[in-house]
Design an enzyme around this catalytic site. Structure first.
Site, mmCIF file in Angstrom:
data_model
loop_
_atom_site.group_PDB
_atom_site.id
_atom_site.type_symbol
_atom_site.label_atom_id
_atom_site.label_comp_id
_atom_site.label_asym_id
_atom_site.label_seq_id
_atom_site.Cartn_x
_atom_site.Cartn_y
_atom_site.Cartn_z
ATOM 1 N N SER A 78 0.699 -1.696 0.222
ATOM 2 C CA SER A 78 -0.093 0.010 -0.262
ATOM 3 C C SER A 78 0.407 1.748 0.332
ATOM 4 O O SER A 78 0.064 2.631 -0.132
ATOM 5 C CB SER A 78 -0.545 0.148 1.290
ATOM 6 O OG SER A 78 -2.134 -1.030 0.798
ATOM 7 N N TYR A 173 -10.545 1.859 5.681
ATOM 8 C CA TYR A 173 -9.615 2.089 4.553
ATOM 9 C C TYR A 173 -10.349 0.626 3.322
ATOM 10 O O TYR A 173 -10.246 -0.351 3.834
ATOM 11 C CB TYR A 173 -8.272 1.220 5.430
ATOM 12 C CG TYR A 173 -7.144 1.096 4.553
ATOM 13 C CD1 TYR A 173 -5.866 2.206 4.460
ATOM 14 C CD2 TYR A 173 -6.059 -0.090 4.032
ATOM 15 C CE1 TYR A 173 -5.025 2.292 3.617
ATOM 16 C CE2 TYR A 173 -5.973 -0.018 3.421
ATOM 17 C CZ TYR A 173 -4.779 1.003 2.635
ATOM 18 O OH TYR A 173 -3.638 1.214 2.377
ATOM 19 N N SER A 174 -10.130 1.110 2.412
ATOM 20 C CA SER A 174 -11.056 0.484 1.096
ATOM 21 C C SER A 174 -9.647 0.564 0.207
ATOM 22 O O SER A 174 -9.586 1.770 -0.439
ATOM 23 C CB SER A 174 -11.727 0.912 0.899
ATOM 24 O OG SER A 174 -12.203 -0.062 -0.057
ATOM 25 N N GLY A 310 2.369 -0.599 4.059
ATOM 26 C CA GLY A 310 2.085 -1.786 3.387
ATOM 27 C C GLY A 310 2.649 -2.861 3.322
ATOM 28 O O GLY A 310 3.184 -2.933 4.104
#
Length: 354
Positions: A78, A173-174, A310
């Site tokens: 991420s 968070y998506s 991430g």
């Protein structure tokens, strides 16, 4: 563990008096990451502090004594998101989109007409997180490890579900938000989102070790191997995998040096115009700890830090910095035993920034 959670834990640790208030020293960081590779679930770690000091611990492969390479490449998961949000903000600065306009102005019928560009970048859109429905667990991951996903397929997983909440009313968070953001970049620029990131960020900053692999399963250059358990708990080398299920939400490969260069330029305002630079770190009542692609938090010592972390099978990454120049980039390769870094991330944050 998202950076927001790590920062919260760092606050608790500092309040309890665990964290060091001394300036970051290579030896102290070495001690922390050595603990992570011996008891914290990490096979190998490389860290870069303030752009200069690099430390490493553990091994590059199970069953070997090969050390983790200095400035080796790794999957950043991420941490791809701040790169994508930067491109979107650049487009806003060029007058090609408006942050508070509906996404449907550019991509009609793709998502709910009430969802704005800002809500995508800030995770307040309400879009269901498609990765929650993918078989990414030890039992299911082998079935999709080398599958090539299209962004349309990923988005369809999300839009087949109702919104989690009314757009703009909550934070959640998506990964779906950044798939849509990637499609928005492609629509406005007329080129693949990877090419837009390359032309607007990678080439100007000379991030020669950073790649957007698209459908390639390889990790180029010297790198540590990442592992993930199979259904029986046995560690499997998953270094080679298709990152297409992450796409604009998490497909990138980089190095600590390149991430340091990017974060330094981003926080110094070298990639965005002043108006968009302010938007980058602007939080809200429903999103108090997340701006537009960056987590934002104040540590107990008074330092405000910005960054992202991430996770993708076999690898974990953290990228954190301050506008005054303090920075920490860390890559962790997983040992596949299900252990957590525990308070290690928090101790590093407190040591480097407090």
């Amino acid at each position: 563990m998202r950076l927001v959670a790590a920062l919260t834990a760092a606050t608790l640790l500092a309040t309890a008096g665990v964290a060091s208030a001394a300036p970051a020293r290579q030896g102290a960081v070495q001690e922390i990451i050595d603990q992570l590779t011996t008891s914290g679930g990490a096979l190998g770690i490389q860290a870069r502090i303030n752009g200069r000091d690099t430390v490493r611990s553990g091994v590059a492969e199970l069953g070997s004594r090969k050390p983790v390479p200095h400035n080796g490449t790794f999957r950043v998961g991420s941490v791809t998101k701040p790169f994508v949000s930067t491109v979107v903000l650049q487009l806003a600065g060029e007058g090609k989109l408006e942050l508070d306009a509906p996404v449907s102005h550019h991509l009609p019928g793709l998502v709910d007409d009430r969802i704005t560009v800002r809500q995508l970048l800030q995770h307040t859109s309400g879009l269901y997180n498609y990765t929650d429905a993918l078989p990414l667990d030890p039992a299911g991951f082998p079935s999709i490890r080398f599958k090539t996903w299209t962004p349309q397929e990923l988005l369809a997983v999300s839009t087949s579900k109702p919104l989690d909440f009314e757009p703009g009313t909550r934070w959640n968070y998506s990964n779906t938000n950044y798939v849509v953001a990637g499609l928005l970049v492609e629509k406005i620029t007329g080129r693949p989102f990877q090419q837009a990131v390359e032309q607007r960020i990678l080439k100007p900053l000379r991030l020669t070790d950073t790649v957007l692999p698209r459908n390639s399963v390889e990790v180029p250059g010297p790198h540590a191997h990442g592992y993930y358990p199979d259904a029986s708990g046995k560690p499997v080398d998953v270094t080679r995998l298709s990152p297409s299920w992450g796409w604009a939400a998490g497909e990138m490969i980089s190095t600590t040096r390149d991430l340091d260069t990017f974060l330094t330029a981003l926080l110094a305002g070298k990639l965005l115009k002043p108006v968009q630079q302010k938007e980058l770190t602007k939080t809200s009542a429903v999103s108090p700890d997340y701006g537009l692609g960056l987590a934002v938090a104040s540590l107990p010592c008074g330092t405000t830090v910005y960054g992202h972390d991430g996770q993708i099978h076999g690898y974990g990454t953290m990228m954190v910095g301050t506008p005054n120049g303090k920075r920490l980039e860390l890559s962790l390769t997983e040992a596949a035993d299900g252990a957590s870094p525990g308070d290690g991330y928090s101790r590093l944050l407190n040591h480097v920034f407090c």
